[in-house]
Structures are given as C-alpha cells and as structure tokens.
Motif scaffolding. Structure first.
Motif, short mmCIF file in Angstrom:
data_model
loop_
_atom_site.label_atom_id
_atom_site.label_comp_id
_atom_site.label_asym_id
_atom_site.label_seq_id
_atom_site.Cartn_x
_atom_site.Cartn_y
_atom_site.Cartn_z
N ALA A 82 64.86 26.20 32.87
CA ALA A 82 64.64 27.47 33.71
C ALA A 82 65.14 28.53 32.91
O ALA A 82 66.09 28.44 32.13
CB ALA A 82 65.52 27.06 34.86
N GLY A 83 64.32 29.69 32.90
CA GLY A 83 64.64 31.15 32.29
C GLY A 83 63.97 31.12 30.71
O GLY A 83 64.05 31.95 30.24
N GLY A 84 63.44 29.97 30.28
CA GLY A 84 62.82 29.98 29.08
C GLY A 84 61.50 30.66 29.32
O GLY A 84 60.87 31.15 30.36
N ALA A 85 60.68 30.79 28.10
CA ALA A 85 59.29 31.50 28.10
C ALA A 85 58.21 30.71 29.29
O ALA A 85 57.72 31.39 29.90
CB ALA A 85 58.71 31.33 26.85
N SER A 107 55.17 30.80 34.13
CA SER A 107 54.78 30.16 35.22
C SER A 107 55.09 30.90 36.48
O SER A 107 54.16 30.92 37.37
CB SER A 107 55.85 28.77 35.37
N ARG A 108 56.04 31.69 36.42
CA ARG A 108 56.64 32.48 37.57
C ARG A 108 55.56 33.48 37.76
O ARG A 108 55.22 33.95 39.07
CB ARG A 108 57.89 32.89 37.93
N ASP A 129 64.85 27.58 25.28
CA ASP A 129 65.10 28.59 24.46
C ASP A 129 66.60 29.12 24.46
O ASP A 129 67.23 29.40 23.58
CB ASP A 129 64.71 29.89 24.82
N SER A 130 67.28 29.16 25.75
CA SER A 130 68.55 29.75 26.00
C SER A 130 69.66 28.87 25.19
O SER A 130 70.71 29.37 24.76
CB SER A 130 68.73 29.88 27.75
N GLN A 131 69.37 27.52 25.16
CA GLN A 131 70.74 26.73 24.87
C GLN A 131 70.45 26.81 23.11
O GLN A 131 71.43 26.84 22.55
CB GLN A 131 70.24 25.13 25.11
N SER A 132 69.41 27.09 22.52
CA SER A 132 69.18 27.36 21.12
C SER A 132 69.86 28.36 20.77
O SER A 132 70.46 28.72 19.64
CB SER A 132 67.59 26.99 20.79
N VAL A 133 69.53 29.64 21.52
CA VAL A 133 70.28 31.06 21.28
C VAL A 133 71.72 30.94 21.43
O VAL A 133 72.35 31.37 20.31
CB VAL A 133 69.64 31.94 22.20
N VAL A 168 60.48 37.13 22.95
CA VAL A 168 61.08 37.93 24.01
C VAL A 168 62.45 37.81 24.44
O VAL A 168 63.26 38.31 24.94
CB VAL A 168 60.25 37.71 25.44
N LEU A 169 62.92 36.39 24.09
CA LEU A 169 64.14 36.18 24.59
C LEU A 169 65.16 36.60 23.38
O LEU A 169 66.17 36.83 23.82
CB LEU A 169 64.22 34.54 24.63
N LEU A 170 64.66 36.59 22.13
CA LEU A 170 65.56 37.11 21.02
C LEU A 170 65.63 38.65 20.85
O LEU A 170 66.59 39.35 20.35
CB LEU A 170 65.10 36.33 19.82
#
Length: 329
Positions: free
Chosen positions: A45-48, A53-54, A192-196, A212-214
């Motif tokens: 949840a929260g990743g690309a 999807s949303r 993605d969030s965990q890797s960041v 987009v996350l970075l």
C-alpha cells in the motif's frame, strides 16, 4: 401412466439444463457489471502500483457504473496477486493490475502456478515509466560514474535495495551490474516505501526506486538521484541524468502497468472492460493523475498488443537473467 410421468420428468430436466446453459452463455454479459468489481495488485500500500490501481479504479467505476474495490496482495514480486487473479472465477468481477514484474517472473522463477501470458485475458496497458537509481544525499558518490567506480574497487561490498525480488527495480539493478561490469548486491524489500526507509536509515547505500516516490526526497535534499533508467530524462526529474549519459550505452529500462482478467472471461465482458479502460484513459484529468503518479506516459492498448508486450518482455528479461547468472528461485 408411467410413460407419461417419465416423459414429464425428462422434459423438466431438459428445461432445467437448457435454462442453465442460457444463463451461463456470453449473452449473460449484457447486464455486466451488476455488482462491485475487485481490482487486485501485488505490491505494498502506498507504492506506485497501489496509487495507479486507485486512480484507474476511479475511472473504471465512472465508466462501468459500479464500485471498483482495490485490494493489495503484496509479495513475491506481484506473483501472489497474479495467482489470485488467475484462480478467480472468470466472470469479470475480479481483475488485476500488473507491472513489468509480471513478465520478469517468467525469467526469475523456476516455476509459477500460472503462465504470465497464457493464464489471463488481457484488458489494456495503462502507463509506461522509468525508474531512478538513488543514494542518500550524504553518500560519497555524487554521480553514477562515481558509484560505478566505487563498486569496481570493492566487488560485492555495495548493495542496492528494490521493491522485491523479481521486480523491474531488481532487474534494472542487475542489468546495471552486467552493463557496467560491477557487482552490487541486491536486497529486496516489500514495496517502495520500505526501500526508501532503508536507504534513509543507512541499511543500503543505493536503491532503484520509482521517481514519483523519490522526487519529493530528491527535491528536498534528503536523497540524490544519480540516474534515471530511460533513454531520455523524465519530466518529473529533469535535472537527473540518464544511465546512458553516465557512459553506459544502450541501457534502457522502462516499466509499465496494465490490467488483466482470468483466462476464460467471456469476450463480451473483456470488450466492455477494454472499452471502459481506454475510455477512462482519454479523460484529461485521469490521464494527468496517472502520469503525475509515476512520472510516465499513459498508453492504452488492445488485448493483443498487451499480450505481445508481455511475451517480448519475457524474452528480454530471460536474456538478462541468463547473462547475469541470476539463480532462479
């Protein structure tokens, strides 16, 4: 009398059989959809993938007139969710969003519970986008060239994080290893969030992530973008050079996202899903939201075009895995 009773019973059974057949023929798709649809994806949840999807769920809901319920089933590079879609009833009420990792799984796994191309009916591609290779802002390497030089001095001493084994992020790093002649060890995370978080916490010195996350972290100065994986720079990170600009010629990694359904979903339902998806992608607001979400390019397709893409990607990544001698799991 007995003969008449038998005849009546036979007529009753025949009527029930014919009624059952008529109820399950593709013609029953005329009132599709008549209830909510589940949209599964295989990442945190929260990743690309979750964001995409949303956004597309909102567009599909407006086109189809029913709620689209997004459900994350993270793990195994998206394979858990893909398997759930493959095993779902082929009635159009369970669909899946897959990314480039869907094709990569065929190259990185010894066996899968499903076939990435043959176990599904393709709906449409949605968007294509690049990835970014990044380090923490205080890391000694100020460019990709400097990172490669450091990796050559100490083979196997550096590591890079990704959203998981078998993801496009993972293979982008492995392709960099092969193309640059280095050995940077892969460390998988769940999204993605965990890797960041791992990068900022010093668990790994390098990650391959979603622009987009970075982007906020890069623009805020906490993270330094060393290179984007596409042949040209992205609009989201115009100041970050490409891998090719760093001197690694021919390097090109762009991932994608698309929608699919279980094999055997009736053609009439597939046609409705394709029309709804491509119609949603034509909406300027939704198109902008998708492109902003990943810093990429919206591109719909036919079912045949999406299947060809997956088959081509399988061949490409199988070659990368074999050249890099990545052990299959």
């Amino acid at each position: 009398m007995r003969r008449m009773k038998r005849l009546a019973a036979a007529i009753f059974l025949l009527g029930g059989f014919l009624g059952s057949c008529l109820a399950t023929t593709p013609a029953s798709a005329d009132n599709y959809p008549s209830r909510p649809i589940r949209l599964l994806h295989g990442f945190a949840a929260g990743g690309a993938a979750d964001t995409l999807s949303r956004i597309i769920a909102d567009g599909l809901s407006k086109k189809l007139g029913q709620p689209i319920i997004v459900e994350a089933k993270p793990g195994a590079g998206g394979n858990i969710a893909a398997d759930a879609v493959a095993k779902a009833a082929p009635d159009g009420y369970t669909i899946g969003l897959v990314t480039g990792a869907h094709a990569i799984s065929a190259a990185t796994y010894k066996s899968l519970a499903y076939q990435p191309a043959e176990s599904f009916e393709m709906i449409s591609t949605l968007v294509y986008y690049a990835l970014v290779i990044a380090v923490r802002s205080d890391y000694p390497a100020k460019s990709l060239g400097e990172l490669v030089a450091m990796a050559k001095q100490k083979p196997g001493a550096l590591s890079f994080g990704s959203v998981g084994f078998g993801s496009t992020h993972h293979l982008a790093g492995e392709l960099l290893n092969a193309a640059a002649g280095v050995e940077i060890v892969h460390v998988p995370y769940r999204g993605d969030s965990q890797s960041v978080t791992a990068l900022l916490g010093g668990e790994v010195p390098v990650i391959v992530g979603t622009p987009v996350l970075l982007a906020p972290q890069i623009q805020g100065g906490a993270i330094r973008g060393l290179a984007v994986t596409s042949p040209t720079r992205t609009a989201l990170l115009p100041d970050v050079p490409t891998v090719q600009e760093a001197g690694i010629k021919g390097y090109d990694v762009r991932t994608w996202a698309g929608l699919l359904a279980p094999k055997g979903t009736p053609p009439a339902i597939m046609a409705a899903l394709n029309a709804a998806t491509r119609g949603a992608l034509e909406d300027p607001d939704l198109k902008q939201r998708l492109e902003t979400a990943v810093g990429g390019e919206v591109r719909g397709s036919s079912a045949e075009e999406m299947k060809t893409l997956i088959e081509t990607e399988i061949a490409k990544w199988t070659g990368v895995v074999e050249r890099a001698k990545i052990p299959k799991i």
